[in-house]
Design a protein around this motif. Sequence first.
Motif, PDB file in Angstrom:
ATOM      1  N   ALA A 289     -44.848 -14.507  -4.789  1.00  0.00           N
ATOM      2  CA  ALA A 289     -45.676 -13.601  -4.262  1.00  0.00           C
ATOM      3  C   ALA A 289     -46.600 -12.828  -4.874  1.00  0.00           C
ATOM      4  CB  ALA A 289     -44.749 -12.896  -3.241  1.00  0.00           C
ATOM      5  N   VAL A 290     -45.993 -12.121  -6.037  1.00  0.00           N
ATOM      6  CA  VAL A 290     -46.817 -11.277  -6.891  1.00  0.00           C
ATOM      7  C   VAL A 290     -47.966 -11.854  -7.321  1.00  0.00           C
ATOM      8  CG1 VAL A 290     -46.834  -9.939  -9.070  1.00  0.00           C
ATOM      9  CG2 VAL A 290     -44.785  -9.874  -7.563  1.00  0.00           C
ATOM     10  N   ARG A 291     -47.837 -13.049  -7.948  1.00  0.00           N
ATOM     11  CA  ARG A 291     -49.027 -13.664  -8.591  1.00  0.00           C
ATOM     12  C   ARG A 291     -49.943 -14.094  -7.231  1.00  0.00           C
ATOM     13  NH1 ARG A 291     -46.338 -17.364 -10.341  1.00  0.00           N
ATOM     14  NH2 ARG A 291     -46.392 -19.053  -8.935  1.00  0.00           N
ATOM     15  N   GLU A 292     -49.673 -14.420  -6.161  1.00  0.00           N
ATOM     16  CA  GLU A 292     -50.543 -15.044  -5.002  1.00  0.00           C
ATOM     17  C   GLU A 292     -51.100 -13.646  -4.535  1.00  0.00           C
ATOM     18  OE1 GLU A 292     -51.378 -17.846  -4.278  1.00  0.00           O
ATOM     19  OE2 GLU A 292     -50.059 -19.214  -5.294  1.00  0.00           O
ATOM     20  N   PHE A 293     -50.229 -12.612  -4.422  1.00  0.00           N
ATOM     21  CA  PHE A 293     -51.042 -11.506  -3.771  1.00  0.00           C
ATOM     22  C   PHE A 293     -52.169 -11.018  -4.521  1.00  0.00           C
ATOM     23  CE2 PHE A 293     -47.939 -11.401  -0.535  1.00  0.00           C
ATOM     24  CZ  PHE A 293     -47.782 -10.232  -0.360  1.00  0.00           C
ATOM     25  N   LYS A 294     -52.278 -11.117  -6.222  1.00  0.00           N
ATOM     26  CA  LYS A 294     -53.306 -10.856  -6.800  1.00  0.00           C
ATOM     27  C   LYS A 294     -54.415 -11.745  -6.627  1.00  0.00           C
ATOM     28  CE  LYS A 294     -50.508  -8.658 -10.248  1.00  0.00           C
ATOM     29  NZ  LYS A 294     -50.047  -8.674 -12.011  1.00  0.00           N
ATOM     30  N   ASN A 295     -53.961 -13.024  -6.474  1.00  0.00           N
ATOM     31  CA  ASN A 295     -55.194 -13.990  -6.141  1.00  0.00           C
ATOM     32  C   ASN A 295     -55.828 -13.824  -4.989  1.00  0.00           C
ATOM     33  OD1 ASN A 295     -54.309 -15.500  -8.544  1.00  0.00           O
ATOM     34  ND2 ASN A 295     -53.344 -16.688  -7.685  1.00  0.00           N
ATOM     35  N   TRP A 296     -55.053 -13.379  -3.896  1.00  0.00           N
ATOM     36  CA  TRP A 296     -55.744 -13.047  -2.311  1.00  0.00           C
ATOM     37  C   TRP A 296     -56.469 -11.645  -2.580  1.00  0.00           C
ATOM     38  CZ3 TRP A 296     -50.564 -14.824  -0.587  1.00  0.00           C
ATOM     39  CH2 TRP A 296     -50.407 -16.065  -0.448  1.00  0.00           C
ATOM     40  N   GLY A 297     -56.603 -11.040  -3.714  1.00  0.00           N
ATOM     41  CA  GLY A 297     -57.215  -9.986  -3.603  1.00  0.00           C
ATOM     42  C   GLY A 297     -56.442  -8.477  -3.528  1.00  0.00           C
ATOM     43  N   ASP A 298     -55.231  -8.584  -3.628  1.00  0.00           N
ATOM     44  CA  ASP A 298     -54.632  -7.332  -3.343  1.00  0.00           C
ATOM     45  C   ASP A 298     -54.360  -6.472  -4.515  1.00  0.00           C
ATOM     46  OD1 ASP A 298     -52.664  -5.368  -1.842  1.00  0.00           O
ATOM     47  OD2 ASP A 298     -50.972  -6.262  -3.218  1.00  0.00           O
ATOM     48  N   SER A 299     -55.134  -5.146  -4.445  1.00  0.00           N
ATOM     49  CA  SER A 299     -55.063  -4.409  -5.484  1.00  0.00           C
ATOM     50  C   SER A 299     -54.439  -2.946  -5.100  1.00  0.00           C
ATOM     51  CB  SER A 299     -56.540  -4.029  -5.935  1.00  0.00           C
ATOM     52  OG  SER A 299     -57.455  -3.752  -4.917  1.00  0.00           O
ATOM     53  N   SER A 300     -53.853  -2.962  -4.014  1.00  0.00           N
ATOM     54  CA  SER A 300     -53.236  -1.760  -3.375  1.00  0.00           C
ATOM     55  C   SER A 300     -52.162  -1.443  -4.191  1.00  0.00           C
ATOM     56  CB  SER A 300     -52.930  -1.993  -1.947  1.00  0.00           C
ATOM     57  OG  SER A 300     -52.291  -0.835  -1.535  1.00  0.00           O
ATOM     58  N   SER A 301     -51.741  -0.168  -4.434  1.00  0.00           N
ATOM     59  CA  SER A 301     -50.704   0.665  -5.006  1.00  0.00           C
ATOM     60  C   SER A 301     -49.591   0.955  -4.164  1.00  0.00           C
ATOM     61  CB  SER A 301     -51.035   1.681  -5.655  1.00  0.00           C
ATOM     62  OG  SER A 301     -51.553   2.625  -4.800  1.00  0.00           O
ATOM     63  N   ALA A 302     -49.855   0.490  -2.550  1.00  0.00           N
ATOM     64  CA  ALA A 302     -48.988   0.840  -1.506  1.00  0.00           C
ATOM     65  C   ALA A 302     -48.039  -0.159  -1.534  1.00  0.00           C
ATOM     66  CB  ALA A 302     -49.716   0.955  -0.199  1.00  0.00           C
ATOM     67  N   LEU A 303     -48.127  -1.281  -2.076  1.00  0.00           N
ATOM     68  CA  LEU A 303     -47.037  -2.504  -1.799  1.00  0.00           C
ATOM     69  C   LEU A 303     -46.514  -2.673  -3.190  1.00  0.00           C
ATOM     70  CD1 LEU A 303     -49.223  -5.416   0.217  1.00  0.00           C
ATOM     71  CD2 LEU A 303     -47.180  -3.774   0.987  1.00  0.00           C
ATOM     72  N   ALA A 304     -44.933  -2.744  -3.169  1.00  0.00           N
ATOM     73  CA  ALA A 304     -44.316  -2.984  -4.346  1.00  0.00           C
ATOM     74  C   ALA A 304     -43.401  -4.126  -3.903  1.00  0.00           C
ATOM     75  CB  ALA A 304     -43.693  -1.640  -4.960  1.00  0.00           C
ATOM     76  N   HIS A 305     -42.799  -4.929  -4.920  1.00  0.00           N
ATOM     77  CA  HIS A 305     -42.047  -6.114  -4.927  1.00  0.00           C
ATOM     78  C   HIS A 305     -40.768  -5.835  -5.596  1.00  0.00           C
ATOM     79  CE1 HIS A 305     -45.658  -8.185  -3.065  1.00  0.00           C
ATOM     80  NE2 HIS A 305     -46.261  -7.392  -4.163  1.00  0.00           N
ATOM     81  N   ALA A 306     -39.465  -6.744  -4.866  1.00  0.00           N
ATOM     82  CA  ALA A 306     -38.360  -6.600  -5.494  1.00  0.00           C
ATOM     83  C   ALA A 306     -37.670  -7.615  -4.934  1.00  0.00           C
ATOM     84  CB  ALA A 306     -37.585  -5.223  -4.919  1.00  0.00           C
ATOM     85  N   GLN A 307     -36.377  -7.968  -5.458  1.00  0.00           N
ATOM     86  CA  GLN A 307     -35.911  -9.240  -5.333  1.00  0.00           C
ATOM     87  C   GLN A 307     -34.346  -8.559  -4.656  1.00  0.00           C
ATOM     88  OE1 GLN A 307     -32.831 -11.116  -7.325  1.00  0.00           O
ATOM     89  NE2 GLN A 307     -33.128 -12.382  -5.406  1.00  0.00           N
ATOM     90  N   LEU A 308     -33.816  -9.307  -3.653  1.00  0.00           N
ATOM     91  CA  LEU A 308     -32.824  -8.738  -2.920  1.00  0.00           C
ATOM     92  C   LEU A 308     -31.509  -8.611  -3.757  1.00  0.00           C
ATOM     93  CD1 LEU A 308     -31.568  -7.734  -0.373  1.00  0.00           C
ATOM     94  CD2 LEU A 308     -31.006 -10.247   0.489  1.00  0.00           C
ATOM     95  N   ASP A 309     -31.170  -9.612  -4.378  1.00  0.00           N
ATOM     96  CA  ASP A 309     -29.944  -9.627  -5.485  1.00  0.00           C
ATOM     97  C   ASP A 309     -29.858  -8.594  -6.478  1.00  0.00           C
ATOM     98  OD1 ASP A 309     -28.873 -11.761  -3.916  1.00  0.00           O
ATOM     99  OD2 ASP A 309     -29.639 -13.131  -5.277  1.00  0.00           O
ATOM    100  N   SER A 310     -31.185  -7.986  -6.812  1.00  0.00           N
ATOM    101  CA  SER A 310     -31.329  -7.061  -7.771  1.00  0.00           C
ATOM    102  C   SER A 310     -32.264  -5.771  -7.410  1.00  0.00           C
ATOM    103  CB  SER A 310     -31.587  -7.755  -9.182  1.00  0.00           C
ATOM    104  OG  SER A 310     -32.944  -8.281  -8.870  1.00  0.00           O
ATOM    105  N   VAL A 311     -32.172  -5.443  -6.265  1.00  0.00           N
ATOM    106  CA  VAL A 311     -33.154  -4.309  -5.980  1.00  0.00           C
ATOM    107  C   VAL A 311     -32.447  -3.144  -6.365  1.00  0.00           C
ATOM    108  CG1 VAL A 311     -32.213  -4.321  -3.712  1.00  0.00           C
ATOM    109  CG2 VAL A 311     -34.253  -3.111  -3.860  1.00  0.00           C
ATOM    110  N   SER A 312     -33.290  -2.032  -6.896  1.00  0.00           N
ATOM    111  CA  SER A 312     -32.922  -0.988  -7.626  1.00  0.00           C
ATOM    112  C   SER A 312     -32.525   0.192  -6.833  1.00  0.00           C
ATOM    113  CB  SER A 312     -33.522  -0.825  -9.027  1.00  0.00           C
ATOM    114  OG  SER A 312     -34.957  -0.401  -8.686  1.00  0.00           O
ATOM    115  N   PRO A 313     -31.931   1.035  -7.193  1.00  0.00           N
ATOM    116  CA  PRO A 313     -32.143   2.451  -6.456  1.00  0.00           C
ATOM    117  C   PRO A 313     -33.209   3.174  -6.479  1.00  0.00           C
ATOM    118  CG  PRO A 313     -30.030   2.101  -7.299  1.00  0.00           C
ATOM    119  CD  PRO A 313     -30.698   1.228  -7.742  1.00  0.00           C
ATOM    120  N   ASP A 314     -33.917   3.069  -7.653  1.00  0.00           N
ATOM    121  CA  ASP A 314     -35.167   3.590  -7.880  1.00  0.00           C
ATOM    122  C   ASP A 314     -36.418   3.007  -7.021  1.00  0.00           C
ATOM    123  OD1 ASP A 314     -33.843   5.340  -9.782  1.00  0.00           O
ATOM    124  OD2 ASP A 314     -34.663   4.018 -11.550  1.00  0.00           O
ATOM    125  N   ALA A 315     -36.218   1.502  -7.014  1.00  0.00           N
ATOM    126  CA  ALA A 315     -37.394   0.844  -6.153  1.00  0.00           C
ATOM    127  C   ALA A 315     -37.005   1.556  -4.687  1.00  0.00           C
ATOM    128  CB  ALA A 315     -37.176  -0.436  -6.050  1.00  0.00           C
TER     129      ALA A 315
END
Length: 351
Positions: free
Chosen positions: A163-189
């Motif tokens: 998703a991170v790779r494809e979002f960049k390919n599709w032109g997403d440059s927004s800082s409003a979207l962040a990504h995490a993985q369910l098994d290791s999502v951090s409290p900081d995120a």
Amino acid sequence: MAFSLLNPPPSRIALRAPVPPLPIPSFLFSQPRFPPLHIALLLRSPPPRRVQSSSSSSSTPPSPTPMEGSPTPPASREEAVAQARSCLATALRKPLNNTLPARKLKKQQRQPRFRAEIPVVDDSPGSLARLAFDVFSALGVSRKGSPAKLLLVWPSSEEMELAVREFKNWGDSSSALAHAQLDSVSPDALGSCDAAVFLAPGREQVEKLRAGVNALDPKPAVLFNPAWSFEVEEEGGFGGVAKGFVGSFNVVYSFMGLEVKGLLSKKKGVLLRCVEGGRFGGDSWVLMVEEGDEEAPEFKVVSRLKRRPTIGEVENMMYNLMAANSPVTKSARFLRELVSNVTGRKGKQQQ
């Protein structure tokens, strides 16, 4: 019946595996005359342009509410995405802009939890990434005048990396979207986002999902296309705590296309819920069936339900509709009327 996510731009949605034959109620037809019906997912094309409302329902299990409005099912993938995006944006707007401090908000209100479902052709990581991009990169929700920061929580590290790779390919440059993985999502995120979207979590990940949503509290949480069926929820697929947690998400958008086939006929239908922001308002589940010829199809509202019907209840409604329109049923009705006329009972009733 499980539904998975949509891939652009197919015009039909197919089940990954054939649906097993559905039992035929004995009060409708005899077994030899009509084969079992099958329900398949589809996305209609060309779009329907006319909708009729019916004042009665063919099914009694759920309690129908009065008909209101003229709902229009999505005629394409783009329309389904636009409807879901509008519903989610409307649902998130108020909690994201609540002026109460988080400490007081947590004491006074339950955490806002929303759910959206768009069935699609396949459940590949690329399909999930494309759908998430289309819905959430243009969600258009702000918090205190700035774009709301959304954390997209993926069910696996492979899907997140793609998703991170494809979002960049599709032109997403927004800082409003962040990504995490369910098994290791951090409290900081979770602490740095304004809301989190949990995408297609599996049934075996429900406890991790619950932990992540609770850690996010009181910020809004969105459950998007869970990778289990509603039937699993209803048939004891989760323990009491997990079932209560899953049921705490308010479904703001859900679309399921149906095609029911018999020996002599077939019917297309739609089960739809669209709350606060689609083409129509209201919080009920709407069952519609297609009538008319292929050149001028129209959808008829046959039931508006207070709660989500099970697949079994949808089967019964569709069976009743097909029975009412079948040549066999019409012939039987004609014979009954003929007998009434011959014996004179009908005439006495009218006096």
